[in-house]
Design a protein around this motif. Structure first.
Motif, PDB file in Angstrom:
ATOM      1  N   MET A  28       0.854  -1.198   0.000  1.00  0.00           N
ATOM      2  CA  MET A  28       0.000   0.000   0.000  1.00  0.00           C
ATOM      3  C   MET A  28       0.882   1.237   0.000  1.00  0.00           C
ATOM      4  SD  MET A  28      -2.801   1.128   2.868  1.00  0.00           S
ATOM      5  CE  MET A  28      -1.578   0.879   4.155  1.00  0.00           C
ATOM      6  N   GLN A  29       0.548   2.192  -0.828  1.00  0.00           N
ATOM      7  CA  GLN A  29       1.308   3.430  -0.911  1.00  0.00           C
ATOM      8  C   GLN A  29       0.411   4.610  -0.580  1.00  0.00           C
ATOM      9  OE1 GLN A  29       2.950   3.603  -4.846  1.00  0.00           O
ATOM     10  NE2 GLN A  29       4.477   2.023  -4.456  1.00  0.00           N
ATOM     11  N   THR A  30       0.986   5.550   0.180  1.00  0.00           N
ATOM     12  CA  THR A  30       0.288   6.789   0.478  1.00  0.00           C
ATOM     13  C   THR A  30       1.053   7.912  -0.179  1.00  0.00           C
ATOM     14  OG1 THR A  30      -0.420   5.910   2.604  1.00  0.00           O
ATOM     15  CG2 THR A  30      -0.534   8.290   2.316  1.00  0.00           C
ATOM     16  N   ARG A  31       0.362   8.734  -0.921  1.00  0.00           N
ATOM     17  CA  ARG A  31       1.059   9.789  -1.642  1.00  0.00           C
ATOM     18  C   ARG A  31       0.185  11.028  -1.725  1.00  0.00           C
ATOM     19  NH1 ARG A  31      -1.041   6.343  -5.488  1.00  0.00           N
ATOM     20  NH2 ARG A  31      -2.173   7.319  -7.216  1.00  0.00           N
ATOM     21  N   LEU A  32       0.844  12.142  -2.030  1.00  0.00           N
ATOM     22  CA  LEU A  32       0.138  13.384  -2.280  1.00  0.00           C
ATOM     23  C   LEU A  32       0.037  13.558  -3.778  1.00  0.00           C
ATOM     24  CD1 LEU A  32       1.896  15.764   0.269  1.00  0.00           C
ATOM     25  CD2 LEU A  32      -0.046  14.246   0.637  1.00  0.00           C
ATOM     26  N   SER A  33      -1.130  13.918  -4.264  1.00  0.00           N
ATOM     27  CA  SER A  33      -1.301  14.079  -5.701  1.00  0.00           C
ATOM     28  C   SER A  33      -2.405  15.062  -5.986  1.00  0.00           C
ATOM     29  CB  SER A  33      -1.634  12.738  -6.371  1.00  0.00           C
ATOM     30  OG  SER A  33      -2.932  12.329  -6.019  1.00  0.00           O
ATOM     31  N   ARG A  58     -12.034  21.378   3.850  1.00  0.00           N
ATOM     32  CA  ARG A  58     -12.390  20.059   3.307  1.00  0.00           C
ATOM     33  C   ARG A  58     -11.191  19.440   2.609  1.00  0.00           C
ATOM     34  NH1 ARG A  58     -13.749  20.436  -2.153  1.00  0.00           N
ATOM     35  NH2 ARG A  58     -14.983  18.523  -1.991  1.00  0.00           N
ATOM     36  N   VAL A  59     -11.014  18.160   2.836  1.00  0.00           N
ATOM     37  CA  VAL A  59      -9.920  17.421   2.221  1.00  0.00           C
ATOM     38  C   VAL A  59     -10.508  16.245   1.468  1.00  0.00           C
ATOM     39  CG1 VAL A  59      -9.587  16.143   4.392  1.00  0.00           C
ATOM     40  CG2 VAL A  59      -7.784  16.120   2.667  1.00  0.00           C
ATOM     41  N   GLU A  60      -9.923  15.917   0.316  1.00  0.00           N
ATOM     42  CA  GLU A  60     -10.382  14.791  -0.494  1.00  0.00           C
ATOM     43  C   GLU A  60      -9.293  13.728  -0.562  1.00  0.00           C
ATOM     44  OE1 GLU A  60     -11.842  15.999  -4.298  1.00  0.00           O
ATOM     45  OE2 GLU A  60     -13.227  17.491  -3.458  1.00  0.00           O
ATOM     46  N   ILE A  61      -9.682  12.507  -0.231  1.00  0.00           N
ATOM     47  CA  ILE A  61      -8.780  11.361  -0.232  1.00  0.00           C
ATOM     48  C   ILE A  61      -9.280  10.357  -1.264  1.00  0.00           C
ATOM     49  CG2 ILE A  61      -7.777   9.495   1.147  1.00  0.00           C
ATOM     50  CD1 ILE A  61      -7.006  12.198   2.203  1.00  0.00           C
ATOM     51  N   CYS A  62      -8.373   9.827  -2.088  1.00  0.00           N
ATOM     52  CA  CYS A  62      -8.766   8.839  -3.093  1.00  0.00           C
ATOM     53  C   CYS A  62      -8.037   7.517  -2.864  1.00  0.00           C
ATOM     54  CB  CYS A  62      -8.470   9.337  -4.507  1.00  0.00           C
ATOM     55  SG  CYS A  62      -9.513  10.727  -5.027  1.00  0.00           S
ATOM     56  N   ARG A 108      -7.115  16.531  -2.931  1.00  0.00           N
ATOM     57  CA  ARG A 108      -7.297  17.964  -2.720  1.00  0.00           C
ATOM     58  C   ARG A 108      -7.040  18.281  -1.258  1.00  0.00           C
ATOM     59  NH1 ARG A 108      -9.543  21.326  -6.169  1.00  0.00           N
ATOM     60  NH2 ARG A 108     -10.519  19.587  -7.289  1.00  0.00           N
ATOM     61  N   ALA A 109      -6.033  19.108  -1.009  1.00  0.00           N
ATOM     62  CA  ALA A 109      -5.689  19.476   0.360  1.00  0.00           C
ATOM     63  C   ALA A 109      -6.689  20.493   0.901  1.00  0.00           C
ATOM     64  CB  ALA A 109      -4.273  20.043   0.419  1.00  0.00           C
ATOM     65  N   SER A 110      -6.812  20.520   2.214  1.00  0.00           N
ATOM     66  CA  SER A 110      -7.779  21.404   2.861  1.00  0.00           C
ATOM     67  C   SER A 110      -7.214  22.769   3.207  1.00  0.00           C
ATOM     68  CB  SER A 110      -8.279  20.748   4.153  1.00  0.00           C
ATOM     69  OG  SER A 110      -7.217  20.652   5.098  1.00  0.00           O
ATOM     70  N   GLY A 111      -5.878  22.885   3.188  1.00  0.00           N
ATOM     71  CA  GLY A 111      -5.256  24.114   3.682  1.00  0.00           C
ATOM     72  C   GLY A 111      -4.969  24.028   5.169  1.00  0.00           C
ATOM     73  N   ASN A 112      -5.384  22.933   5.802  1.00  0.00           N
ATOM     74  CA  ASN A 112      -5.107  22.696   7.218  1.00  0.00           C
ATOM     75  C   ASN A 112      -4.293  21.411   7.303  1.00  0.00           C
ATOM     76  OD1 ASN A 112      -5.546  21.556   9.973  1.00  0.00           O
ATOM     77  ND2 ASN A 112      -6.786  23.390  10.243  1.00  0.00           N
ATOM     78  N   ALA A 113      -3.010  21.536   7.598  1.00  0.00           N
ATOM     79  CA  ALA A 113      -2.115  20.382   7.571  1.00  0.00           C
ATOM     80  C   ALA A 113      -2.546  19.306   8.554  1.00  0.00           C
ATOM     81  CB  ALA A 113      -0.678  20.828   7.875  1.00  0.00           C
ATOM     82  N   ALA A 114      -3.056  19.699   9.717  1.00  0.00           N
ATOM     83  CA  ALA A 114      -3.471  18.715  10.720  1.00  0.00           C
ATOM     84  C   ALA A 114      -4.648  17.887  10.219  1.00  0.00           C
ATOM     85  CB  ALA A 114      -3.835  19.422  12.024  1.00  0.00           C
ATOM     86  N   LEU A 115      -5.608  18.526   9.551  1.00  0.00           N
ATOM     87  CA  LEU A 115      -6.753  17.798   9.017  1.00  0.00           C
ATOM     88  C   LEU A 115      -6.320  16.849   7.908  1.00  0.00           C
ATOM     89  CD1 LEU A 115      -9.811  17.313   8.898  1.00  0.00           C
ATOM     90  CD2 LEU A 115      -9.965  19.231   7.287  1.00  0.00           C
ATOM     91  N   ASP A 116      -5.445  17.317   7.013  1.00  0.00           N
ATOM     92  CA  ASP A 116      -4.949  16.455   5.942  1.00  0.00           C
ATOM     93  C   ASP A 116      -4.252  15.227   6.516  1.00  0.00           C
ATOM     94  OD1 ASP A 116      -5.894  18.424   4.289  1.00  0.00           O
ATOM     95  OD2 ASP A 116      -3.921  19.234   3.785  1.00  0.00           O
ATOM     96  N   ARG A 117      -3.441  15.448   7.544  1.00  0.00           N
ATOM     97  CA  ARG A 117      -2.687  14.346   8.137  1.00  0.00           C
ATOM     98  C   ARG A 117      -3.608  13.307   8.763  1.00  0.00           C
ATOM     99  NH1 ARG A 117      -1.988  13.348  13.069  1.00  0.00           N
ATOM    100  NH2 ARG A 117      -2.584  15.451  13.698  1.00  0.00           N
ATOM    101  N   VAL A 118      -4.566  13.757   9.571  1.00  0.00           N
ATOM    102  CA  VAL A 118      -5.425  12.789  10.264  1.00  0.00           C
ATOM    103  C   VAL A 118      -6.318  12.051   9.276  1.00  0.00           C
ATOM    104  CG1 VAL A 118      -7.337  14.394  10.762  1.00  0.00           C
ATOM    105  CG2 VAL A 118      -6.912  12.452  12.265  1.00  0.00           C
ATOM    106  N   ALA A 119      -6.736  12.708   8.197  1.00  0.00           N
ATOM    107  CA  ALA A 119      -7.558  12.032   7.190  1.00  0.00           C
ATOM    108  C   ALA A 119      -6.751  10.941   6.479  1.00  0.00           C
ATOM    109  CB  ALA A 119      -8.096  13.048   6.183  1.00  0.00           C
ATOM    110  N   LEU A 120      -5.537  11.280   6.075  1.00  0.00           N
ATOM    111  CA  LEU A 120      -4.685  10.289   5.407  1.00  0.00           C
ATOM    112  C   LEU A 120      -4.375   9.114   6.325  1.00  0.00           C
ATOM    113  CD1 LEU A 120      -2.117  12.436   3.385  1.00  0.00           C
ATOM    114  CD2 LEU A 120      -3.611  10.667   2.460  1.00  0.00           C
TER     115      LEU A 120
END
Length: 253
Positions: free
Chosen positions: A1-6, A137-141, A156-168
């Motif tokens: 499994m790979q996690t990446r930013l795109s 809002r953050v979008e994860i695929c 799509r990043a939310s602009g809030n690094a903490a929210l992006d991190r916990v969602a991923l």
């Protein structure tokens, strides 16, 4: 499994200004996205994808709530939010069936018509304030295919690094608990995690309601936060309208 930013190819191309997509490419991308959303609306979705969302929600909800509570909603931001919410509500009303509203019978007696409907007023106050909320809002695929763990991407990043991190992290943990069945069809599932914060406009009195977590009361200028999540779209290989796009992610047993 790979996690990446795109980012989506069209987003990346537009942002860089290099290799700008043609009108036909943009139209094709729009049609693919509409078909992917329609798959969710029509129920052409493997239950596994909702398992991913349910388990991820358990993991991100508490921290996402704390992040939402930390969103700044100052007096000026609150007033601007109320104005945005009022404008949006006016647009919604104008888009509605006003004739149907006018012909709907009013069953209240004269005394009830004269009495202020505080419950309705508080509900409208809440809707207007919520429409003008501060939102992240953050979008994860997830790229799902049989025989391997799903790849996870931040679309799509939310602009809030903490929210992006916990969602991923939450989706990464969730997919690790559910193996992809060998009869699964390849597809790309995209999810949204959204947090919001707003303050209620000034109104006299206090309003209380009973929800899943017990009684909740609100009062003028109280800060209200919300955490929501949903499966946005599921895209299958092939052209929109093809047999592959109309099938369930997992074949019928």
């Amino acid at each position: 499994m790979q996690t990446r930013l795109s980012a989506s190819p069209s987003d990346a191309a537009l942002a860089s200004g290099v290799g700008k997509p043609s009108v036909d490419e943009l139209r094709a991308a729009q049609e693919r996205e509409e078909a992917a959303v329609a798959n969710v609306t029509a129920g052409r979705v493997d239950p596994l994808l909702y398992d991913y969302l349910r388990d991820a929600r358990v993991r991100f909800e508490d921290e996402a709530t704390r992040i939402a509570e930390a969103l700044p909603v100052t007096g000026g931001q609150a007033v601007r939010g109320w104005v945005r919410g009022l404008e949006q509500r006016v647009e919604e009303i104008h888009r509605g069936d006003r004739v149907a509203d006018q012909v709907r019978p009013d069953l209240r007696d004269e005394a009830q018509r004269r009495r202020p409907d505080l419950a309705a007023a508080y509900d409208e106050n809440r809707r207007q304030a919520e429409a003008g909320a501060e939102i992240r809002r953050v979008e994860i695929c997830l790229d799902v295919a049989p025989g391997r763990d799903p790849d996870i991407a931040l679309r799509r990043a939310s602009g809030n690094a903490a929210l992006d991190r916990v969602a991923l992290e939450s989706f990464t943990r969730s997919v690790s608990l559910h193996a992809v069945p060998p009869d699964a069809r390849a597809g790309r599932a995209c999810y949204e995690v959204r947090i919001s914060a707003y303050r209620l406009a000034p109104m006299p009195g206090v309003s209380c309601s009973w929800g899943p977590k017990g009684p909740t009361c609100v009062w003028p200028t109280k800060k209200v936060t919300q955490v929501t999540s949903q499966l946005l779209s599921v895209e299958y290989p092939g052209k929109p309208g093809s047999a592959g796009n109309q099938s369930l992610l997992r074949g019928a047993r």
